[in-house]
Design a protein around this motif. Structure first.
Motif, PDB file in Angstrom:
ATOM      1  N   ILE A 141       9.173   1.289  -4.743  1.00 15.30           N
ATOM      2  CA  ILE A 141       8.526   0.355  -3.813  1.00 15.30           C
ATOM      3  C   ILE A 141       7.080   0.788  -3.574  1.00 15.30           C
ATOM      4  O   ILE A 141       6.168  -0.022  -3.534  1.00 15.30           O
ATOM      5  CB  ILE A 141       9.296   0.283  -2.471  1.00 15.30           C
ATOM      6  CG1 ILE A 141      10.668  -0.353  -2.681  1.00 15.30           C
ATOM      7  CG2 ILE A 141       8.511  -0.535  -1.437  1.00 15.30           C
ATOM      8  CD1 ILE A 141      11.542  -0.369  -1.441  1.00 15.30           C
ATOM      9  N   GLY A 142       6.891   2.107  -3.439  1.00 19.48           N
ATOM     10  CA  GLY A 142       5.546   2.627  -3.231  1.00 19.48           C
ATOM     11  C   GLY A 142       4.628   2.283  -4.387  1.00 19.48           C
ATOM     12  O   GLY A 142       3.461   1.920  -4.188  1.00 19.48           O
ATOM     13  N   LEU A 143       5.143   2.381  -5.603  1.00 13.49           N
ATOM     14  CA  LEU A 143       4.329   2.058  -6.777  1.00 13.49           C
ATOM     15  C   LEU A 143       4.081   0.557  -6.885  1.00 13.49           C
ATOM     16  O   LEU A 143       3.137   0.119  -7.528  1.00 13.49           O
ATOM     17  CB  LEU A 143       4.998   2.577  -8.048  1.00 13.49           C
ATOM     18  CG  LEU A 143       5.018   4.103  -8.206  1.00 13.49           C
ATOM     19  CD1 LEU A 143       5.847   4.498  -9.417  1.00 13.49           C
ATOM     20  CD2 LEU A 143       3.611   4.658  -8.311  1.00 13.49           C
ATOM     21  N   ASN A 144       4.951  -0.204  -6.259  1.00 12.00           N
ATOM     22  CA  ASN A 144       4.774  -1.653  -6.266  1.00 12.00           C
ATOM     23  C   ASN A 144       3.844  -2.138  -5.165  1.00 12.00           C
ATOM     24  O   ASN A 144       3.567  -3.326  -5.059  1.00 12.00           O
ATOM     25  CB  ASN A 144       6.127  -2.351  -6.107  1.00 12.00           C
ATOM     26  CG  ASN A 144       6.766  -2.599  -7.460  1.00 12.00           C
ATOM     27  OD1 ASN A 144       6.067  -2.895  -8.426  1.00 12.00           O
ATOM     28  ND2 ASN A 144       8.076  -2.448  -7.538  1.00 12.00           N
ATOM     29  N   ASN A 145       3.399  -1.226  -4.331  1.00 13.52           N
ATOM     30  CA  ASN A 145       2.442  -1.598  -3.286  1.00 13.52           C
ATOM     31  C   ASN A 145       1.238  -2.257  -3.948  1.00 13.52           C
ATOM     32  O   ASN A 145       0.689  -1.752  -4.917  1.00 13.52           O
ATOM     33  CB  ASN A 145       2.018  -0.329  -2.524  1.00 13.52           C
ATOM     34  CG  ASN A 145       1.085  -0.624  -1.370  1.00 13.52           C
ATOM     35  OD1 ASN A 145       0.152  -1.417  -1.482  1.00 13.52           O
ATOM     36  ND2 ASN A 145       1.341   0.019  -0.250  1.00 13.52           N
ATOM     37  N   ALA A 146       0.828  -3.374  -3.387  1.00 14.88           N
ATOM     38  CA  ALA A 146      -0.242  -4.150  -4.015  1.00 14.88           C
ATOM     39  C   ALA A 146      -1.497  -3.321  -4.248  1.00 14.88           C
ATOM     40  O   ALA A 146      -2.202  -3.514  -5.249  1.00 14.88           O
ATOM     41  CB  ALA A 146      -0.574  -5.359  -3.150  1.00 14.88           C
ATOM     42  N   ALA A 147      -1.774  -2.382  -3.359  1.00 13.25           N
ATOM     43  CA  ALA A 147      -2.969  -1.553  -3.532  1.00 13.25           C
ATOM     44  C   ALA A 147      -2.844  -0.656  -4.757  1.00 13.25           C
ATOM     45  O   ALA A 147      -3.844  -0.255  -5.354  1.00 13.25           O
ATOM     46  CB  ALA A 147      -3.213  -0.718  -2.278  1.00 13.25           C
ATOM     47  N   VAL A 148      -1.622  -0.353  -5.139  1.00 12.99           N
ATOM     48  CA  VAL A 148      -1.404   0.493  -6.314  1.00 12.99           C
ATOM     49  C   VAL A 148      -1.245  -0.360  -7.571  1.00 12.99           C
ATOM     50  O   VAL A 148      -1.833  -0.083  -8.610  1.00 12.99           O
ATOM     51  CB  VAL A 148      -0.149   1.385  -6.120  1.00 12.99           C
ATOM     52  CG1 VAL A 148       0.179   2.141  -7.393  1.00 12.99           C
ATOM     53  CG2 VAL A 148      -0.354   2.353  -4.965  1.00 12.99           C
ATOM     54  N   SER A 149      -0.470  -1.424  -7.446  1.00 12.74           N
ATOM     55  CA  SER A 149      -0.176  -2.192  -8.655  1.00 12.74           C
ATOM     56  C   SER A 149      -1.409  -2.929  -9.192  1.00 12.74           C
ATOM     57  O   SER A 149      -1.436  -3.352 -10.335  1.00 12.74           O
ATOM     58  CB  SER A 149       0.976  -3.164  -8.404  1.00 12.74           C
ATOM     59  OG  SER A 149       0.678  -4.000  -7.323  1.00 12.74           O
ATOM     60  N   ARG A 150      -2.444  -3.071  -8.366  1.00 13.33           N
ATOM     61  CA  ARG A 150      -3.635  -3.758  -8.849  1.00 13.33           C
ATOM     62  C   ARG A 150      -4.531  -2.836  -9.673  1.00 13.33           C
ATOM     63  O   ARG A 150      -5.524  -3.277 -10.250  1.00 13.33           O
ATOM     64  CB  ARG A 150      -4.427  -4.342  -7.684  1.00 13.33           C
ATOM     65  CG  ARG A 150      -5.050  -3.329  -6.756  1.00 13.33           C
ATOM     66  CD  ARG A 150      -6.016  -3.968  -5.781  1.00 13.33           C
ATOM     67  NE  ARG A 150      -7.237  -4.438  -6.405  1.00 13.33           N
ATOM     68  CZ  ARG A 150      -8.238  -3.642  -6.792  1.00 13.33           C
ATOM     69  NH1 ARG A 150      -8.156  -2.341  -6.636  1.00 13.33           N
ATOM     70  NH2 ARG A 150      -9.314  -4.157  -7.355  1.00 13.33           N
ATOM     71  N   LEU A 151      -4.204  -1.561  -9.734  1.00 11.45           N
ATOM     72  CA  LEU A 151      -5.029  -0.613 -10.494  1.00 11.45           C
ATOM     73  C   LEU A 151      -4.763  -0.782 -11.996  1.00 11.45           C
ATOM     74  O   LEU A 151      -4.088   0.023 -12.624  1.00 11.45           O
ATOM     75  CB  LEU A 151      -4.713   0.829 -10.055  1.00 11.45           C
ATOM     76  CG  LEU A 151      -4.981   1.170  -8.583  1.00 11.45           C
ATOM     77  CD1 LEU A 151      -4.427   2.549  -8.250  1.00 11.45           C
ATOM     78  CD2 LEU A 151      -6.474   1.115  -8.283  1.00 11.45           C
TER      79      LEU A 151
END
Lengths: 639, 199
Positions: A497-507
């Motif tokens: 879920i943490g990796l799916n955080n939009a701030a992360v997944s947009r990288l």
């Protein structure tokens, strides 16, 4: 909204609101005999539900609580439903069955044998019905009596406060000691007494440590205990049980008002405010409402006082301590400048707590803090500066081996999971309706779950170099994989879920640099955590695991919430026994997961201890706006 | 948002019941109470001037019990100046300052430049005096720090204590006075002060 909250907030988003029309629909591949479940739309006297060996049981129909008129007969005492051989098969079957995603049908024969779990009854009669059935269990074991006993002990608080439940038990005992009703056969008074003893034993075993928190309940138990002890001579055959009773009463150290309080308990620092290596390395033990903890309360100017308080303290109590500490004059508090208690998240979001609210400490968000201020100053409150200085961190995660991080995560989460009392699951879902019991340990685990989610994002977004960041991403996926291997689905879920955080997944650049193997692996993980069809994939994987395992606890709460909201507890004054059963079943899955100890071989080398300390007190940014800011700074153009 | 690094941090140490909190609260809020509530760790903030600009004075009031050695170490390593409080009515309380002083030396290394004030509190209780003024002075000399006797109860030397301490800071100029601007609390305190001149 945080993913976890989203999940919890929409209990029914993937569920049919009512049991689907196709009868006998069973989740999971045919592990359960078809007639196990029935839909409401079917008539009660279904051919799929043959009468039990005892013949037509009046209660059999009565179970259809929502269909039956209130005159549904209470199972009469003369009709103890005899044992049912298929019970054991049922139990085995049920173990294999994936956690039921379905709402409770208003009634169902849980074993498919028609042995009639129990009739709905008015709250005050349900205990009597249970007691009627219990002697049968004492001899033959088997029939639903055992399971009914467990159901009722776990869930009675839904319809009867614990204290009243015990008082009734007490009354039954007294009644049995006096002249029994005429229709009772010889020895039935004795039988009833034994039944009471069995209920009490099971109750004590289930509640154990929790009882210290309930003075009034403790008092009733003590009285009942003394009463039972008076005629021990009657229980020759039950010596073992009596012995067990002695032990249990002793171990729960029942607090009775007129006795001296137990020796001072040690103060347990709640880890959020006191990041201390020495205490964070110790094995976590469960928190109880009477435990004393330290808590910081901030002022508008960010001054703070540390108060010592019971975990269960009310907002009023906390404010009283703060007022006293600050030597806040009486003149001030009567002038209408009285203090209010506010929780404020790192993002600046704030909420006023009501004076009567209790045990607020464990319900705070990760980087939320308590503030005491006057109504006038409320608007001017600003959050504390971010604890994490926003500089590229070079934390332990970059040094430690993924195996070690994963194993320490699992070990810690197992500790936290084990600290949760079974009843906390029930109370968490039903609190607010009944007298609130503390669910601190469950709340701490949920808090931790969201902490791990933010930790993933924080670490990645504080990592400036693209190469280094991609490497860390790979490492985190690897950690998730090992957690999954450890059967620690909580850590696994939280990381994904943490990796799916939009701030992360947009990288985009970072993800592109990830080796194909890991991209595929992560895609698999996403599928596994996919909430579609009510988390079908996850439930199937979970069903194949053998204990010990750590489930994704938020989903259990979601299921319980659904069970609760999907059907009424009381209708026309009758208790929905089937609902109790479904809830108890859910709790029993937790019992099963924890039925074996989880042992990981962890060295105690200095490097390992450092990793352990790191994992146990993560520093995270929980302010989503800040995470986005960091993300845009790292990869401005990415999408 | 207050900038953390701009803070000037003063930490108050001393045995339980010597009046650390009373001194701090007398200074910060101008109040005094006889009742005793053991402190765990409280921090008060006040705006002061530092190198001609404004900064925050952070006064951390610590616990008198030795329950939390780790917290003590942390306070020392973060502190810029220290107040070591004993009660003139208890020789034991002066003794108990020794390990704390030693720990400050150990953690801070060179203490020449670190403002430290040894404080004999409760000097309104002369009838119960166990530690003479001269003994306090001698100890201060030995420790190469400043010394003062105070009374939080009568508000004797309280403001002076903090002012003196800040004067000891040689690495920057810190002062309680902010030109022309006084907080409400300070004004209130001064008003109170006017009422009880015991000196």
């Amino acid at each position: 909204m945080k993913p976890l909250e989203k999940l919890l907030k929409k209990p029914g988003s993937h569920l049919p609101v009512r049991p689907a029309a196709p009868p006998g629909q069973v989740p999971g591949p045919g592990s359960v005999p078809a007639p196990r479940r029935q839909s409401l739309s079917r008539p009660p006297a279904s051919p799929e539900e043959p009468a039990g060996p005892a013949g037509p049981v009046p209660g059999g129909e009565g179970r259809w609580l929502e269909l039956r008129p209130p005159e549904a007969p209470l199972r009469s005492p003369e009709d103890p439903s005899p044992g049912c051989d298929r019970d054991r098969d049922r139990d085995r079957d049920r173990d294999r069955e994936p956690p039921s995603p379905e709402p409770p049908p208003a009634a169902r024969c849980c074993c498919g044998c028609g042995c009639a779990p129990a009739a709905p009854a008015p709250p005050e009669r349900l205990l009597a019905a249970l007691l009627d059935r219990l002697p049968a269990a004492a001899h033959g074991r088997g029939c639903g009596a055992e399971s009914l006993l467990d159901d009722i002990v776990l869930t009675h608080s839904l319809f009867l406060p614990t204290e009243r439940f015990l008082q009734q038990l007490h009354q039954h005992f007294v009644l049995a000691a006096g002249s029994p009703p005429a229709r009772w056969e010889e020895g039935s008074g004795l039988r009833r007494k034994r039944a009471v003893l069995a209920v009490l034993l099971h109750f004590l075993e289930t509640y154990k440590g929790l009882l210290q928190e309930e003075e009034s309940a403790g008092k009733v138990i003590k009285e009942l205990y003394l009463l039972i002890m008076k005629d021990t001579s009657l229980y020759h055959e039950l010596e073992d049980e009596i012995l067990k009773l002695h032990q249990l009463v002793e171990t729960v150290e029942l607090k009775v008002a007129d006795e001296t309080p137990p020796p001072n308990k040690q103060v347990k620092p709640l880890f959020r405010h006191f990041r201390r290596i020495d205490s964070c390395l110790q094995t976590r033990v469960a928190f109880r409402g009477s435990d004393e903890i330290f808590c910081r309360v901030y002022m508008p100017d960010h001054s703070y006082v540390t108060i010592r308080s019971r975990l269960s303290a009310s907002v009023q109590d906390i404010l009283a301590s703060v007022t006293e500490k600050l030597q806040y004059s009486e003149e001030q508090s009567t002038r209408g400048d009285a203090l209010i208690l506010v929780t404020m998240a790192s993002s600046g979001e704030k909420a006023v707590l009501q004076p009567s609210e209790e045990c607020v400490f464990t319900t705070l968000g990760i980087n939320s803090h308590l503030f005491a201020c006057t109504r006038d100053t409320f608007d001017s409150l600003v959050p504390l500066p971010e604890e994490i200085q926003v500089v590229p961190g070079d934390t332990e995660i970059h040094r430690a081996e993924p195996e070690d991080v994963a194993n320490h995560l699992t070990a810690f989460h197992w500790e936290l999971f084990r600290c949760i009392h079974e009843l906390e699951f029930v109370d968490y879902v039903f609190h607010g309706e009944r007298g609130r019991r503390e669910t601190a340990n469950l709340e701490l685990l949920l808090q931790r779950c969201s902490e791990v989610q933010h930790w993933v994002g924080t670490e990645l977004l504080l990592c400036e170099g693209l190469g280094k960041r991609a490497h860390l991403l790979k490492k985190l996926i690897k950690i998730a994989a090992i957690c999954k291997q450890n059967q620690d689905m909580l850590s696994f879920y939280a990381i994904v879920i943490g990796l799916n955080n939009a701030a992360v997944s947009r990288l985009r650049l970072t993800w592109e640099k990830l080796p194909g193997k890991f991209k595929n692996l992560f895609r698999k993980f996403e599928n596994l955590t996919d909430p579609c069809r009510n988390h079908k994939t996850y439930r199937e994987v979970l069903a194949k695991m053998k204990p010990p395992l750590i489930p994704f606890v938020p989903l259990i709460l979601k299921d319980l919430t659904f069970l609760h909201e999907g059907s009424k507890t009381l209708l026309d004054g009758l208790v929905n026994v089937e609902k109790l059963h479904c809830i108890a079943e859910k709790v029993r899955t937790v019992r099963k997961y924890r039925s074996r100890p989880l042992c990981l071989e962890l060295e105690a080398s200095p490097a390992q201890l450092q990793t352990k300390a790191y994992v146990r007190q993560l520093r995270v940014i929980d302010n989503q706006n800040l995470l986005f800011e960091l993300s845009y700074k790292l990869e401005p153009g990415s999408q | 948002m207050p900038e953390q690094s701009n803070d000037y941090r003063v930490v108050v140490f001393g045995a339980g019941g010597v009046g650390k909190s009373s001194l701090v609260l007398r200074f910060v809020k101008g109040t005094f109470r006889e009742s005793y509530i053991p402190t765990i760790e409280d921090t008060y903030r006040q705006v002061i001037s530092c190198d001609k600009s404004i900064c925050t004075l952070q006064i951390t009031d610590t616990t008198g019990s030795h329950q939390f050695p780790a917290m003590q170490r942390l306070s020392i390593s973060k502190g810029h100046a220290f107040i070591l409080v004993y009660s003139i009515t208890s020789r034991q309380s002066l003794e108990e300052l020794k390990p704390i002083y030693e720990q400050i030396c150990q953690i801070k290394g060179d203490i020449e430049n670190i403002p430290i004030m040894l404080v004999g509190n409760k000097n309104d209780e002369n009838q119960n005096r166990e530690v003479e003024n001269s003994e306090g002075e001698a100890m201060a000399k030995k420790w190469k720090c400043a010394f003062m006797e105070t009374s939080a109860k009568t508000n004797h030397n309280v403001k002076e204590l903090f002012q003196e301490l800040l004067n000891l800071e040689k690495r920057r100029t810190v002062s309680l006075q902010i030109d022309g601007k006084k907080s409400k609390q300070q004004k209130r305190k001064e008003k109170l002060k006017g009422k009880c001149v015991v000196m």
